[in-house]
Design an enzyme around this catalytic site. Structure first.
Site, PDB file in Angstrom:
ATOM      1  N   HIS A  67       0.824  -1.212   0.000  1.00  0.00           N
ATOM      2  CA  HIS A  67       0.000   0.000   0.000  1.00  0.00           C
ATOM      3  C   HIS A  67       0.859   1.263   0.000  1.00  0.00           C
ATOM      4  O   HIS A  67       0.469   2.282  -0.561  1.00  0.00           O
ATOM      5  CB  HIS A  67      -0.948   0.016   1.203  1.00  0.00           C
ATOM      6  CG  HIS A  67      -2.160  -0.808   1.007  1.00  0.00           C
ATOM      7  ND1 HIS A  67      -3.351  -0.287   0.570  1.00  0.00           N
ATOM      8  CD2 HIS A  67      -2.376  -2.139   1.171  1.00  0.00           C
ATOM      9  CE1 HIS A  67      -4.254  -1.248   0.465  1.00  0.00           C
ATOM     10  NE2 HIS A  67      -3.680  -2.377   0.831  1.00  0.00           N
ATOM     11  N   VAL A  71       1.197   2.842  -5.491  1.00  0.00           N
ATOM     12  CA  VAL A  71       0.587   3.901  -6.288  1.00  0.00           C
ATOM     13  C   VAL A  71       1.597   4.916  -6.811  1.00  0.00           C
ATOM     14  O   VAL A  71       1.779   5.065  -8.008  1.00  0.00           O
ATOM     15  CB  VAL A  71      -0.536   4.609  -5.500  1.00  0.00           C
ATOM     16  CG1 VAL A  71      -1.134   5.736  -6.300  1.00  0.00           C
ATOM     17  CG2 VAL A  71      -1.600   3.599  -5.110  1.00  0.00           C
ATOM     18  N   SER A  77       4.555   8.090   2.570  1.00  0.00           N
ATOM     19  CA  SER A  77       3.360   8.895   2.845  1.00  0.00           C
ATOM     20  C   SER A  77       2.270   8.103   3.552  1.00  0.00           C
ATOM     21  O   SER A  77       1.448   8.681   4.251  1.00  0.00           O
ATOM     22  CB  SER A  77       2.802   9.503   1.552  1.00  0.00           C
ATOM     23  OG  SER A  77       2.391   8.488   0.650  1.00  0.00           O
TER      24      SER A  77
END
Length: 145
Positions: A67, A71, A77
């Site tokens: 996760h 992306v 983050s």
């Protein structure tokens, strides 16, 4: 600007030259061996302890890495906390009930900082190294059937 044009023809030459210098940086697989040889063993030990307490934590750390890096790349983050006016990724709706193991990442960060007597490891690197170590450690945990 005129001085730049007369010296180099156009200012974009400076930008290209600057970027060429920036992109020559190399990653090193032995970075932590040089900076703090205790870093990787501290991560491995903390991951092993976490999996010993909760056998599913190995899979959770791997999922956390997925996760955190899938992306937009590994920027750490996913580990951002909320603060006024900002919802961090930890508590964002898609991650709220599906991602866990944040406390283990915090424990790893503390263990490495303590072992190295300073902050030497990024949270993005912790995610990657912990995922690696959790796969190795998790594969050694007996199946509780």
């Amino acid at each position: 600007m005129a001085a730049l044009r007369s010296m180099y023809g156009c200012p974009s030459v400076i930008v290209v030259a600057f970027l060429a210098g920036v992109t020559t940086a190399q990653f090193s697989s032995d970075f932590y061996d040089q900076v703090c040889p205790q870093a990787l063993p501290a991560i491995k030990m903390t991951v092993k302890q976490a999996i010993g307490l909760e056998p599913r934590m190995g899979a959770s750390l791997l999922r956390l890495y997925f996760h955190g890096c899938f992306v937009n790349g590994c920027d750490g983050s996913l580990l951002l906390d909320d603060f006024p006016g900002f919802t961090g990724e930890k508590t964002a709706a898609p991650n709220l009930i599906s991602v866990r193991g944040f406390e283990v990442v915090d424990q790893i960060k503390g263990a490495v900082d303590s072992a190295c007597y300073r902050s030497v490891v990024s949270c993005a690197n912790i995610l990657a190294i912990a995922a690696r170590d959790s796969v190795v450690t998790g594969s050694c945990v007996p199946n509780p059937v």
